[in-house]
Design a protein around this motif. Structure first.
Motif, PDB file in Angstrom:
ATOM      1  N   LYS A  82       0.838  -1.204   0.000  1.00  0.00           N
ATOM      2  CA  LYS A  82       0.000   0.000   0.000  1.00  0.00           C
ATOM      3  C   LYS A  82       0.875   1.257   0.000  1.00  0.00           C
ATOM      4  CE  LYS A  82      -3.567   2.376   2.700  1.00  0.00           C
ATOM      5  NZ  LYS A  82      -2.752   3.608   2.842  1.00  0.00           N
ATOM      6  N   ASP A  83       1.949   1.223   0.805  1.00  0.00           N
ATOM      7  CA  ASP A  83       2.859   2.364   0.834  1.00  0.00           C
ATOM      8  C   ASP A  83       3.584   2.524  -0.506  1.00  0.00           C
ATOM      9  OD1 ASP A  83       2.115   2.818   3.459  1.00  0.00           O
ATOM     10  OD2 ASP A  83       3.791   1.662   4.287  1.00  0.00           O
ATOM     11  N   ILE A  84       3.959   1.407  -1.119  1.00  0.00           N
ATOM     12  CA  ILE A  84       4.617   1.470  -2.429  1.00  0.00           C
ATOM     13  C   ILE A  84       3.669   2.081  -3.465  1.00  0.00           C
ATOM     14  CG2 ILE A  84       5.490   0.063  -4.331  1.00  0.00           C
ATOM     15  CD1 ILE A  84       7.490   0.341  -2.108  1.00  0.00           C
ATOM     16  N   ARG A  85       2.418   1.690  -3.423  1.00  0.00           N
ATOM     17  CA  ARG A  85       1.429   2.238  -4.365  1.00  0.00           C
ATOM     18  C   ARG A  85       1.299   3.755  -4.180  1.00  0.00           C
ATOM     19  NH1 ARG A  85      -2.406  -0.576  -2.966  1.00  0.00           N
ATOM     20  NH2 ARG A  85      -2.611  -2.044  -4.700  1.00  0.00           N
ATOM     21  N   ASP A  86       1.236   4.199  -2.929  1.00  0.00           N
ATOM     22  CA  ASP A  86       1.083   5.627  -2.666  1.00  0.00           C
ATOM     23  C   ASP A  86       2.303   6.413  -3.164  1.00  0.00           C
ATOM     24  OD1 ASP A  86      -1.344   5.098  -1.500  1.00  0.00           O
ATOM     25  OD2 ASP A  86      -0.559   5.063   0.556  1.00  0.00           O
ATOM     26  N   TYR A  87       3.500   5.873  -2.914  1.00  0.00           N
ATOM     27  CA  TYR A  87       4.713   6.557  -3.364  1.00  0.00           C
ATOM     28  C   TYR A  87       4.770   6.638  -4.893  1.00  0.00           C
ATOM     29  CZ  TYR A  87       6.751   6.487   1.342  1.00  0.00           C
ATOM     30  OH  TYR A  87       7.002   6.698   2.675  1.00  0.00           O
ATOM     31  N   ILE A  88       4.410   5.547  -5.563  1.00  0.00           N
ATOM     32  CA  ILE A  88       4.463   5.548  -7.027  1.00  0.00           C
ATOM     33  C   ILE A  88       3.432   6.519  -7.603  1.00  0.00           C
ATOM     34  CG2 ILE A  88       4.077   4.122  -9.081  1.00  0.00           C
ATOM     35  CD1 ILE A  88       5.299   1.782  -7.583  1.00  0.00           C
ATOM     36  N   HIS A  89       2.237   6.524  -7.056  1.00  0.00           N
ATOM     37  CA  HIS A  89       1.198   7.443  -7.538  1.00  0.00           C
ATOM     38  C   HIS A  89       1.590   8.901  -7.313  1.00  0.00           C
ATOM     39  CE1 HIS A  89      -2.276   4.274  -7.432  1.00  0.00           C
ATOM     40  NE2 HIS A  89      -1.372   4.043  -8.371  1.00  0.00           N
ATOM     41  N   ASP A  90       2.339   9.157  -6.235  1.00  0.00           N
ATOM     42  CA  ASP A  90       2.761  10.526  -5.946  1.00  0.00           C
ATOM     43  C   ASP A  90       4.072  10.890  -6.651  1.00  0.00           C
ATOM     44  OD1 ASP A  90       0.568  10.727  -4.327  1.00  0.00           O
ATOM     45  OD2 ASP A  90       1.655  10.281  -2.471  1.00  0.00           O
ATOM     46  N   GLY A  91       4.636   9.918  -7.384  1.00  0.00           N
ATOM     47  CA  GLY A  91       5.891  10.175  -8.081  1.00  0.00           C
ATOM     48  C   GLY A  91       7.117  10.157  -7.195  1.00  0.00           C
ATOM     49  N   LYS A  92       7.004   9.620  -5.984  1.00  0.00           N
ATOM     50  CA  LYS A  92       8.127   9.579  -5.046  1.00  0.00           C
ATOM     51  C   LYS A  92       8.885   8.254  -5.208  1.00  0.00           C
ATOM     52  CE  LYS A  92       5.674  12.447  -1.663  1.00  0.00           C
ATOM     53  NZ  LYS A  92       5.131  12.541  -0.286  1.00  0.00           N
ATOM     54  N   ILE A  93       9.598   8.131  -6.293  1.00  0.00           N
ATOM     55  CA  ILE A  93      10.304   6.890  -6.603  1.00  0.00           C
ATOM     56  C   ILE A  93      11.429   6.641  -5.598  1.00  0.00           C
ATOM     57  CG2 ILE A  93      11.554   5.635  -8.388  1.00  0.00           C
ATOM     58  CD1 ILE A  93       8.603   6.233  -9.004  1.00  0.00           C
ATOM     59  N   LYS A  94      12.145   7.705  -5.245  1.00  0.00           N
ATOM     60  CA  LYS A  94      13.252   7.537  -4.274  1.00  0.00           C
ATOM     61  C   LYS A  94      12.731   7.054  -2.930  1.00  0.00           C
ATOM     62  CE  LYS A  94      17.550   8.135  -2.932  1.00  0.00           C
ATOM     63  NZ  LYS A  94      17.417   7.782  -1.512  1.00  0.00           N
ATOM     64  N   SER A  95      11.585   7.572  -2.498  1.00  0.00           N
ATOM     65  CA  SER A  95      11.010   7.122  -1.222  1.00  0.00           C
ATOM     66  C   SER A  95      10.597   5.654  -1.306  1.00  0.00           C
ATOM     67  CB  SER A  95       9.803   7.986  -0.862  1.00  0.00           C
ATOM     68  OG  SER A  95      10.170   9.334  -0.687  1.00  0.00           O
ATOM     69  N   ALA A  96      10.093   5.238  -2.460  1.00  0.00           N
ATOM     70  CA  ALA A  96       9.708   3.835  -2.636  1.00  0.00           C
ATOM     71  C   ALA A  96      10.936   2.930  -2.573  1.00  0.00           C
ATOM     72  CB  ALA A  96       8.971   3.650  -3.964  1.00  0.00           C
ATOM     73  N   ILE A  97      12.031   3.365  -3.190  1.00  0.00           N
ATOM     74  CA  ILE A  97      13.260   2.567  -3.151  1.00  0.00           C
ATOM     75  C   ILE A  97      13.804   2.496  -1.730  1.00  0.00           C
ATOM     76  CG2 ILE A  97      15.653   2.476  -3.952  1.00  0.00           C
ATOM     77  CD1 ILE A  97      14.723   3.714  -6.580  1.00  0.00           C
ATOM     78  N   ASP A  98      13.785   3.612  -1.020  1.00  0.00           N
ATOM     79  CA  ASP A  98      14.264   3.617   0.373  1.00  0.00           C
ATOM     80  C   ASP A  98      13.429   2.683   1.244  1.00  0.00           C
ATOM     81  OD1 ASP A  98      16.195   5.421  -0.333  1.00  0.00           O
ATOM     82  OD2 ASP A  98      15.054   7.197   0.325  1.00  0.00           O
ATOM     83  N   LEU A  99      12.125   2.638   0.989  1.00  0.00           N
ATOM     84  CA  LEU A  99      11.268   1.737   1.757  1.00  0.00           C
ATOM     85  C   LEU A  99      11.616   0.280   1.474  1.00  0.00           C
ATOM     86  CD1 LEU A  99       8.833   1.318   3.636  1.00  0.00           C
ATOM     87  CD2 LEU A  99       7.351   1.416   1.604  1.00  0.00           C
ATOM     88  N   CYS A 100      11.913  -0.041   0.240  1.00  0.00           N
ATOM     89  CA  CYS A 100      12.302  -1.415  -0.104  1.00  0.00           C
ATOM     90  C   CYS A 100      13.624  -1.801   0.551  1.00  0.00           C
ATOM     91  CB  CYS A 100      12.408  -1.565  -1.621  1.00  0.00           C
ATOM     92  SG  CYS A 100      10.844  -1.404  -2.514  1.00  0.00           S
ATOM     93  N   GLU A 101      14.561  -0.868   0.565  1.00  0.00           N
ATOM     94  CA  GLU A 101      15.863  -1.158   1.169  1.00  0.00           C
ATOM     95  C   GLU A 101      15.772  -1.316   2.676  1.00  0.00           C
ATOM     96  OE1 GLU A 101      18.286   2.046  -0.106  1.00  0.00           O
ATOM     97  OE2 GLU A 101      18.707   1.190  -2.092  1.00  0.00           O
ATOM     98  N   HIS A 102      14.693  -0.838   3.268  1.00  0.00           N
ATOM     99  CA  HIS A 102      14.524  -0.951   4.720  1.00  0.00           C
ATOM    100  C   HIS A 102      14.271  -2.398   5.143  1.00  0.00           C
ATOM    101  CE1 HIS A 102      13.388   0.193   8.789  1.00  0.00           C
ATOM    102  NE2 HIS A 102      12.261  -0.497   8.657  1.00  0.00           N
ATOM    103  N   TYR A 103      13.751  -3.229   4.246  1.00  0.00           N
ATOM    104  CA  TYR A 103      13.402  -4.619   4.582  1.00  0.00           C
ATOM    105  C   TYR A 103      14.392  -5.580   3.916  1.00  0.00           C
ATOM    106  CZ  TYR A 103       8.901  -2.703   6.077  1.00  0.00           C
ATOM    107  OH  TYR A 103       7.914  -1.983   6.697  1.00  0.00           O
TER     108      TYR A 103
END
Length: 242
Positions: A82-103
């Motif tokens: 859900k967080d990845i979807r929100d970041y992609i829709h908002d154009g926050k690609i870097k935030s989505a990548i940072d979230l993935c690297e967190h896990y």
């Protein structure tokens, strides 16, 4: 007088019987109590028990390593997609990548690979995500063939010990000739029975461990496939709105 003679003879017979009983008890070996010591019994199994002990250590190591890896791989926030979807829709690609690297999870890594490919054709993104998923599955399954080999090979090694022990027992019986006793056969019988037990124990542990890990990996692969489908759906959503 005859009665006195019979009385004397009965006393003599009784003395002879008592002396014979005392001599037999003195000649009989003392019975010593032996406790059931697992290490001592295992040592009687011969060199094959060393092989089985090494295989058991390898099986336990593989099981522990894979269990911990799968346990960590399954730890991910239920709101991750859900967080990845929100970041992609908002154009926050870097935030989505940072979230993935967190896990430290295969799901996060394959999603990260897809996020990093955003802007390319969807077919290329899907191929990249699937290749990453295949690599993650291969990493999870690494070591399982060895565990399966131990599960099938340990009982066979135990049965080999059984055959060797029986050959040893018959050889001892042959060389003893007519002086065969239980001590002559006990060495071979110990080898035969103990190696069988050892092989079955190691094989059963490895077999159940292999099936347990395989089941958990299958569940994790199912979650990865769902994450891949959900991620590709996220990429299609902006295109459908335009």
């Amino acid at each position: 007088m005859i009665s006195n003679l019979l009385f004397i003879q009965s006393d003599s017979v009784a003395e002879v019987i008592n002396e014979a009983a005392q001599g037999a008890s003195a000649a009989a070996p003392a019975v010593t109590e032996q406790s059931f010591d697992l290490l001592s019994m295992a040592a009687k199994g011969g060199f094959l028990m060393i092989v089985l002990a090494i295989l058991s250590v390898i099986a336990i190591y593989i099981f522990g390593q894979k269990w911990w890896m799968i346990h960590k791989a399954g730890k991910i926030d239920k709101n991750f997609m859900k967080d990845i979807r929100d970041y992609i829709h908002d154009g926050k690609i870097k935030s989505a990548i940072d979230l993935c690297e967190h896990y430290d999870s295969p799901i996060a890594r394959l999603v990260q690979k897809g996020v990093e490919r955003i802007g390319r054709p969807l077919s290329d993104i899907q191929a990249s995500v699937e290749n990453t998923g295949n690599a993650e599955v291969a990493r999870l399954e690494k070591g399982l063939p060895m565990l399966a080999t131990i599960a099938g090979g340990a009982p066979m090694i135990g049965f080999l010990g059984t055959v060797i022990g029986m050959v040893q027992a018959f050889f001892n019986m042959y060389t003893a000739g007519s002086n065969v006793d239980i001590a002559t056969l006990s060495g071979g019988i110990f080898t035969a029975m103990i190696t069988t037990v050892g092989g079955l124990v190691v094989g059963i542990i490895a077999y159940f461990g292999y099936n347990y890990l395989t089941s958990n990996i299958s569940n994790l692969v199912f979650k990865m496939e769902n994450a891949t489908i959900e991620f590709m759906d996220v990429l299609h959503e902006p295109a459908s709105e335009e």
